[in-house]
Write an enzyme that holds these catalytic residues in place. Structure first.
Site, short mmCIF file in Angstrom:
data_model
loop_
_atom_site.label_atom_id
_atom_site.label_comp_id
_atom_site.label_asym_id
_atom_site.label_seq_id
_atom_site.Cartn_x
_atom_site.Cartn_y
_atom_site.Cartn_z
N HIS A 1 52.62 45.32 -46.42
CA HIS A 1 52.95 46.71 -46.77
C HIS A 1 54.25 47.21 -46.16
O HIS A 1 54.68 48.33 -46.42
CB HIS A 1 51.78 47.65 -46.45
CG HIS A 1 51.54 47.95 -45.01
ND1 HIS A 1 51.90 49.13 -44.42
CD2 HIS A 1 50.94 47.23 -44.03
CE1 HIS A 1 51.53 49.14 -43.15
NE2 HIS A 1 50.94 47.98 -42.89
N CYS B 1 51.28 53.80 -35.73
CA CYS B 1 49.98 53.52 -35.12
C CYS B 1 49.74 54.36 -33.89
O CYS B 1 48.62 54.60 -33.51
CB CYS B 1 49.88 52.06 -34.73
SG CYS B 1 50.10 51.03 -36.15
N GLY C 1 48.70 42.73 -40.49
CA GLY C 1 49.34 42.37 -39.23
C GLY C 1 48.39 42.47 -38.05
O GLY C 1 48.39 41.62 -37.15
N GLN D 1 57.90 43.42 -38.92
CA GLN D 1 59.05 44.26 -39.30
C GLN D 1 60.24 43.44 -39.76
O GLN D 1 61.12 43.97 -40.44
CB GLN D 1 59.47 45.13 -38.10
CG GLN D 1 58.44 46.16 -37.67
CD GLN D 1 58.30 47.32 -38.66
OE1 GLN D 1 59.19 47.57 -39.48
NE2 GLN D 1 57.19 48.02 -38.60
C1 PLP Z 1 55.31 45.05 -35.48
C2 PLP Z 1 54.00 45.37 -36.13
N1 PLP Z 1 52.94 44.59 -35.88
C3 PLP Z 1 51.75 44.82 -36.44
C4 PLP Z 1 51.55 45.87 -37.29
C5 PLP Z 1 50.19 46.10 -37.88
O1 PLP Z 1 50.16 45.68 -39.21
P1 PLP Z 1 49.03 46.19 -40.23
O2 PLP Z 1 49.33 47.63 -40.50
O3 PLP Z 1 49.25 45.32 -41.44
O4 PLP Z 1 47.71 45.95 -39.61
C6 PLP Z 1 52.63 46.71 -37.60
C7 PLP Z 1 52.48 47.87 -38.49
O5 PLP Z 1 52.48 49.00 -38.08
C8 PLP Z 1 53.89 46.47 -36.98
O6 PLP Z 1 54.95 47.24 -37.20
#
Ligand code: PLP
Length: 401
Positions: free
Chosen positions: A222, A343, A92, A200
């Site tokens: 994931h 994050c 993502g 999500q």
């Molecule tokens: C809404 C959203 N965007 C982007 C991401 C980032 O995705 P990735 O962990 O695959 O880099 C996440 C994951 O935490 C997310 O929930």
């Protein structure tokens, strides 16, 4: 999901069984999910037996290329897209970076104005901060108490030099599902590219790039019982976009780098395994959890909407509670939840999403996010409600002493 781990907590932990094991309950599916056994099986042949590089011309390479294109077709079908519109990425974060930076740099002759919301994921917010340093202008739309943007405000914000609108579909903290049909219509009428981060919502909420006038969509694996480190970006055919990662010209020259075939196969398989039954199951568990907590614990409330909400998300605030302390106490009991998003979980700042819906810093810090999965049970939910009740009382009492 109940898992057993070797006891590393205190012997008097009432959850420990005679065999020295602790019950573990995973309620953080918005952070990540386990790989589904069906997905794992689908991936296995591509780890060692059929391990070719999809760019190689020999039979190993052709095998890899074939399964790569089949996976592309499957993902495209889920979005109502055509296969050439799907670019595989590492997840993502990368897809969002490519969408924003790729559109910004390819269209800077037209303008430098980009519109996002105040409740985007950190990878959108931080990409935009970087773009601002590069001379782009980023406007942040407000959201209401439940996390919805105002379509009128969006309409009024679009200018002649606006090149992109990027609005998250299902919010990762409070579960709000934005009205993509409405946003897409406005962007299409005004000739502005429309991107959504659907990490999500993918497989939980129907997406159709044609009906919803989407030009770019970010998805990843994931969050849907697929492996980590793989995602995709839908890019409507004809969209002006610059590649962000340069190399051998993979993925239609838009994302160079040898394709992660086992990951992509797993991602495509994962996209097929969540249907209406799983969605209803998650919603039932989530509702039981929310009702249980709100009924049992005074001075608690749900953040985000009741309707138009991701089926697995609950975000609850408790007055006179520090969310991080509650998270750690629950963790000691084997229950995994989060505060804000994974994050930003190391940040001590109150969640920007909860602040955007009007919570005070103290209220925002008194919140936890609980996200159920299809493998959770009612027994786990009931045990979690009881545990949260007990710990909230304990923490409040400690505070008053
Ligand atoms: C809404 C959203 N965007 C982007 C991401 C980032 O995705 P990735 O962990 O695959 O880099 C996440 C994951 O935490 C997310 O929930």
């Amino acid at each position: 999901m109940i898992m057993k781990k070797k006891m590393d907590s205190s012997p008097e932990d009432h959850l420990s069984s005679g065999r020295g094991e602790v019950r573990r309950i995973y309620l953080d599916h918005a952070s990540t999910t386990p790989v589904d056994p069906v997905v794992e099986e689908a991936m296995k042949p591509f780890l060692s037996k059929s391990f070719g590089n999809a760019s190689s011309l020999h039979s190993f390479g052709r095998e890899a290329k074939q399964v790569l294109e089949k996976s592309r077709e499957n993902i495209a079908r889920k979005l109502g897209a055509i296969p050439e519109e799907i670019i595989f990425t590492s997840g993502g974060t990368e897809s969002n970076n490519l969408a924003l930076k790729g559109i910004a740099f390819a269209n800077r002759e037209k303008g430098k104005h980009i519109i996002i919301s105040r409740i985007e994921h950190s990878c959108i917010l931080n990409s935009c901060r970087w773009l601002e340093k590069e001379g782009f202008e980023v406007e942040h739309l407000n959201v209401d108490r439940e996390g919805f943007i105002d379509l009128k405000e969006l309409e009024n914000s679009i200018r002649k030099d606006t090149i992109l609108v990027s609005i998250i579909h299902g919010n990762n903290e409070i579960g709000t599902i934005q009205n993509l049909d409405g946003i897409g219509k406005i962007c299409s009428d005004r000739g502005v590219y429309f991107h959504t981060d659907a990490c999500q919502s993918f497989t939980k909420v129907p997406l159709n790039v044609k009906k919803q006038n989407l030009d770019l969509v970010t998805i990843n694996s994931h969050k849907i019982y697929g492996p980590k480190g793989v995602g995709a970006l839908f890019i409507r055919k004809g969209t002006r976009i610059e590649p962000w990662q340069h190399g051998g010209g993979h993925e239609f020259n838009l994302r160079s780098g040898t394709e992660n075939i086992p990951g992509i196969v797993g991602f495509a398989k994962a996209s097929e395994i969540t249907g209406e039954r799983e969605i209803q199951q998650m919603m039932k568990l989530r509702n039981r959890l929310v009702d249980g907590i709100l009924d049992e614990i005074p001075d608690s409330w749900l953040n985000g909407p009741r309707e138009n909400r991701l089926c697995n998300n609950a975000n609850i605030s408790f007055n006179r509670i520090d969310g991080n302390s509650l998270l750690h106490e629950l963790d000691r009991k084997g229950i995994s939840v989060s505060t804000a998003s994974a994050c930003s979980s190391h940040s001590r700042e109150p969640s920007h999403v909860l602040r955007a819906i009007g919570l005070t810093p103290e209220e925002a810090n008194g919140s936890i996010r609980i996200t159920v999965g299809k493998e959770n049970t009612t027994d786990e939910i009931d045990f979690s409600i009881e545990s949260i009740k007990e710990l909230v009382e304990k923490l409040r009492n400690n505070r008053e002493e």
